[in-house]
Scaffold this active site. Structure first.
Site, PDB file in Angstrom:
ATOM      1  N   CYS A   1     103.260  46.267  26.405  1.00  0.00           N
ATOM      2  CA  CYS A   1     104.286  47.304  26.550  1.00  0.00           C
ATOM      3  C   CYS A   1     104.624  47.627  27.996  1.00  0.00           C
ATOM      4  O   CYS A   1     105.605  48.331  28.255  1.00  0.00           O
ATOM      5  CB  CYS A   1     103.848  48.584  25.840  1.00  0.00           C
ATOM      6  SG  CYS A   1     103.576  48.387  24.067  1.00  0.00           S
TER       7      CYS A   1
ATOM      8  N   CYS B   1     101.032  53.325  28.056  1.00  0.00           N
ATOM      9  CA  CYS B   1      99.884  52.583  27.539  1.00  0.00           C
ATOM     10  C   CYS B   1     100.363  51.204  27.116  1.00  0.00           C
ATOM     11  O   CYS B   1     101.559  50.946  27.027  1.00  0.00           O
ATOM     12  CB  CYS B   1      99.260  53.312  26.349  1.00  0.00           C
ATOM     13  SG  CYS B   1     100.415  53.590  24.976  1.00  0.00           S
TER      14      CYS B   1
END
Length: 475
Positions: A139, A459
């Site tokens: 991500c 995250c």
């Protein structure tokens, strides 16, 4: 870890949970969704460092983020990345031959265009003499593309870099089973009819079972949604808390979209279809409707649902990063400085989604700032439960002392400064492209609201995380 984190929550001051709950509950009311009043520009110190080049972002754009399986489903990833690059060229009028390097992030790679940055650059008309490479870090792939570009400029290797990211979840690679792949490769090497017949005789129907990609950790075999559900339970984040936060995200995104605040979006004429002009995943609902949805991962008692999770998204983004002196020499007025950044890693099983908790205090310390100095927070919203669990971890002295080796907590971001124009839950999350959207949201909010410092945090799979300080460029 779960039992320990549950113990953590039990030992937090009783006001902590109520303070968070009461700060979230009113957000379902339209009166609470008004944009925060423009802040007065504070006379804070600049984060410029002696003998180090100032790195600026001149502009950043993205094509509309769409739910997978919609208007982009017939395209390939490089088509989306090319559209983002063309949008950036159109917005900035930067000469293509001035760009020294191009870097893109992506996660689930199309095997035909494994270096999607290069294919997109050539498709957008950049010189074949302009190097380009692709990075992947789940991500935070676009974040890695940006910071790689920052490094190239800071070191003097480049003056002008384009960084971006792309993801096309509508058409992910689906592989044959390993047995089938082996047989096909062996057949390709077989030289005689007898060898081929011998190999074919070993074929079994189960060879045809495909290997579907899964958003799961290789090291733990756990899906991210399942991990988010466990994290929410460990930090005592209720289903109602998560639904209220998701409703806030969608409501703020809709308001920002209607007021024209999402200025980073550029239209994209999809070949053979209409021009796409806006994100299509923003869907303000009601708590009553959201409460009807069943748990998506841990059944029947989980709290993570389709309504409080980010959705599979197609999209691409691109940013023009320059040395400040180069930007000014070319007549540009930069939007922001890209300042200190950090990457962190922790246990991928029980702390998979706690990257912002670990990265935030580190980047603040590196920049010499505190939470109160930050005017705009832009955090990666994978799940409502992930955001709220990070809030609680960041606001816990016990967690800071026992898991982070810190004396005191960093504190949770105030909601009035947090993701004020919506987040990934509502705007969408094309995995490899998200980092650029976060940075541009922070930069654009600082200009609109009159703030000076923004903090971006995210995250990522593998238990990794990233945080960066963005400083508004003086008006």
């Amino acid at each position: 870890m779960t039992s320990i984190l549950t113990y953590t929550l039990k030992n937090l001051p009783s006001t902590s949970k109520w303070a968070l709950r009461f700060s979230l509950r009113p957000l379902s009311c339209s009166s609470q969704l008004r944009a925060a009043p423009a802040a007065q520009t504070k006379s804070k110190k600049t984060l410029a460092k002696p003998n180090i080049r100032n790195i600026v972002v001149v502009e950043g754009v993205r094509i509309p983020f769409l739910q997978s399986g919609t208007s982009y489903k017939e395209l390939m990833p490089h088509d989306l990345a090319r559209a983002a690059l063309l949008g950036l060229l159109h917005r900035t009028n930067v000469p293509k031959d001035v760009v020294d390097y191009i870097i893109f992030g992506t996660v689930i790679q199309e095997v035909k265009t494994s270096n999607v940055a290069r294919e997109a650059a050539l498709g957008a008309g950049f010189s074949d003499k302009t190097p380009a490479h692709t990075v992947t870090m789940a991500c935070i792939s676009a974040n890695q593309a940006m910071t790689t570009g920052v490094g190239l400029v800071a070191s003097g290797q480049c003056d002008v870099v384009v960084a971006g990211g792309v993801e096309l979840m509508s058409d992910v690679p689906i592989r044959h089973s390993r047995k089938m792949r082996k047989m096909l490769l062996d057949l390709n090497k077989a030289k005689t009819l007898g060898q081929r017949l011998s190999l074919v005789s070993k074929f079994r129907l189960n060879f045809l079972s495909p290997e579907l990609p899964a958003v799961a950790e290789f090291s733990t075999s756990e899906t991210m949604g399942h991990s988010a559900d466990r994290l929410a339970a460990a930090f005592a984040v209720s289903r109602l808390d998560q639904d209220e936060y998701a409703l806030r995200s969608h409501s703020l995104a809709k308001k920002a979209q209607d007021e024209g605040l999402l200025s980073d979006v550029v239209p994209f004429k999809v070949p053979g279809k209409d021009t796409v002009t806006k994100d299509n995943g923003i869907r303000p609902s009601s708590l009553e409707q959201m409460a009807k949805l069943k748990p998506a991962f841990i059944k029947p008692y989980g709290t993570v649902t389709a309504a409080n999770s980010s959705f599979l998204t197609d999209g691409a983004s691109a940013m023009l990063i320059m040395a400040e002196e180069k930007a000014l020499a070319m007549g540009y007025k930069p939007k922001a400085y890209l300042r200190d950044f950090v990457y962190v890693s922790q246990d991928p099983k029980d702390q998979l989604l706690l990257g912002p908790t670990y990265a935030t205090p580190k980047v603040l310390e590196r920049a010499g700032l505190t939470m109160t100095d930050i005017d705009a927070f832009e955090f990666h919203e994978a799940f409502s439960g992930q955001i709220l669990a990070n809030f609680k971890a960041m606001d816990s002295d016990w967690f800071a002392q026992n898991y982070m080796g810190r004396k005191t907590k960093v504190g949770s971001p105030p909601l009035e400064k947090f993701n004020n124009w919506g987040g990934l839950l509502s705007l969408g999350h094309p995995i490899g492209a998200t980092g650029c959207r976060l940075v541009m949201a922070a930069a654009n909010r600082l200009r609109k609201e009159g703030g000076q410092y923004g903090l971006v945090a995210a995250c990522a799979a593998g238990g990794q995380g990233h945080a960066m300080i963005v400083e508004a460029y003086p008006k």
